[in-house]
Design a protein around this motif. Structure first.
Motif, short mmCIF file in Angstrom:
data_model
loop_
_atom_site.label_atom_id
_atom_site.label_comp_id
_atom_site.label_asym_id
_atom_site.label_seq_id
_atom_site.Cartn_x
_atom_site.Cartn_y
_atom_site.Cartn_z
N ASP A 79 7.71 0.64 2.91
CA ASP A 79 6.32 0.43 2.54
C ASP A 79 5.60 1.77 2.42
O ASP A 79 6.02 2.78 2.97
N SER A 80 4.52 1.76 1.67
CA SER A 80 3.68 2.93 1.51
C SER A 80 2.34 2.62 2.16
O SER A 80 1.51 1.92 1.57
N ALA A 81 2.16 3.07 3.39
CA ALA A 81 0.93 2.83 4.16
C ALA A 81 0.63 1.34 4.29
O ALA A 81 -0.52 0.93 4.34
N GLY A 82 1.67 0.52 4.32
CA GLY A 82 1.49 -0.91 4.49
C GLY A 82 1.01 -1.63 3.25
O GLY A 82 0.68 -2.81 3.31
N LEU A 83 0.98 -0.95 2.10
CA LEU A 83 0.44 -1.56 0.89
C LEU A 83 1.53 -1.95 -0.10
O LEU A 83 1.74 -3.12 -0.37
N ASP A 84 2.19 -0.99 -0.69
CA ASP A 84 3.22 -1.23 -1.71
C ASP A 84 4.60 -0.91 -1.15
O ASP A 84 4.73 -0.13 -0.21
N MET A 85 5.63 -1.48 -1.76
CA MET A 85 7.00 -1.15 -1.41
C MET A 85 7.51 -0.13 -2.43
O MET A 85 7.31 -0.31 -3.64
N ILE A 86 8.16 0.92 -1.94
CA ILE A 86 8.69 1.98 -2.79
C ILE A 86 10.21 1.97 -2.69
O ILE A 86 10.77 1.99 -1.59
N GLU A 87 10.89 1.97 -3.84
CA GLU A 87 12.34 2.01 -3.84
C GLU A 87 12.82 3.42 -3.47
O GLU A 87 12.30 4.41 -3.98
N ARG A 88 13.81 3.48 -2.60
CA ARG A 88 14.36 4.75 -2.13
C ARG A 88 15.88 4.72 -2.28
O ARG A 88 16.48 3.66 -2.42
N SER A 89 16.48 5.89 -2.23
CA SER A 89 17.95 5.98 -2.21
C SER A 89 18.35 7.25 -1.48
O SER A 89 17.55 8.18 -1.34
N TYR A 90 19.58 7.28 -1.01
CA TYR A 90 20.10 8.44 -0.29
C TYR A 90 20.42 9.56 -1.27
O TYR A 90 21.11 9.35 -2.27
N GLU A 91 19.90 10.74 -1.00
CA GLU A 91 20.13 11.92 -1.85
C GLU A 91 21.19 12.79 -1.18
O GLU A 91 20.91 13.49 -0.21
N ARG A 92 22.41 12.74 -1.68
CA ARG A 92 23.53 13.45 -1.05
C ARG A 92 23.37 14.96 -1.03
O ARG A 92 23.94 15.63 -0.18
#
Length: 172
Positions: A79-92
């Protein structure tokens, strides 16, 4: 510090409880699994960690709990400050600590094949990461003896014990 851990299991008609702690009382974990076909509580697992990283053995250490599942897919959402969900991924190509993201209320991961979603809800902000398929990592606490160049201009040496409660939810 983890060579003196003890664990206990208590089973009951409404809840199962697993408790583990170190003799020094610096680390402990309690897991509650509720049993009910009708209560909303039964749809989640509650995990409470108590952490007291005040001794020198924790200098320049970060305490992380890892959850491993058989879920497929490398991306996850925070979440972004409890508002929106942000997609993330592992950066090798980045160091491990650069792959932890702020988590203020919720993070989730959806299985690419089954559409099963595993979510983590937190009571207060933590660091969150995932280093591959099916893994979650929550940074519970850290103790640094020098400035980490993240804007505070000071080391992180909090002396207070903390209690961290998280909830794990599996949705179909």
């Amino acid at each position: 510090p983890l060579d003196d851990l003890q664990a206990f299991l208590a089973r009951g008609p409404l809840v199962d409880q697993i408790s583990s702690y170190s003799n020094s009382k610096e680390l402990s974990c309690e897991i509650l699994v509720h049993h009910s076909a009708t209560l909303e509580l039964a749809k989640r697992i509650e995990v409470s960690h108590s952490v007291h990283m005040s001794t020198t053995q924790y200098n320049n250490r970060e305490l992380v709990t890892r959850i491993t599942t058989n879920m497929k897919g490398n991306s996850f959402w925070t979440d972004s400050a409890g508002l929106d969900m942000i997609e993330r991924s592992y950066e090798r190509n980045q160091p491990i600590q650069a792959n932890f993201y702020p988590l203020t209320t919720m993070a989730s991961k959806r299985d690419a094949a089954t559409n099963l979603q595993f979510s983590v809800l937190v009571r207060h902000a933590l660091g969150f990461g995932s280093r591959g398929e099916g893994t979650f990592e929550l940074m519970l606490d850290r103790r640094t003896m020098q400035d980490d160049a993240r804007g505070m201009g000071e080391k992180v040496t909090d002396q207070s014990p903390i209690k961290i409660t998280t909830w794990y939810i599996l949705d179909y």
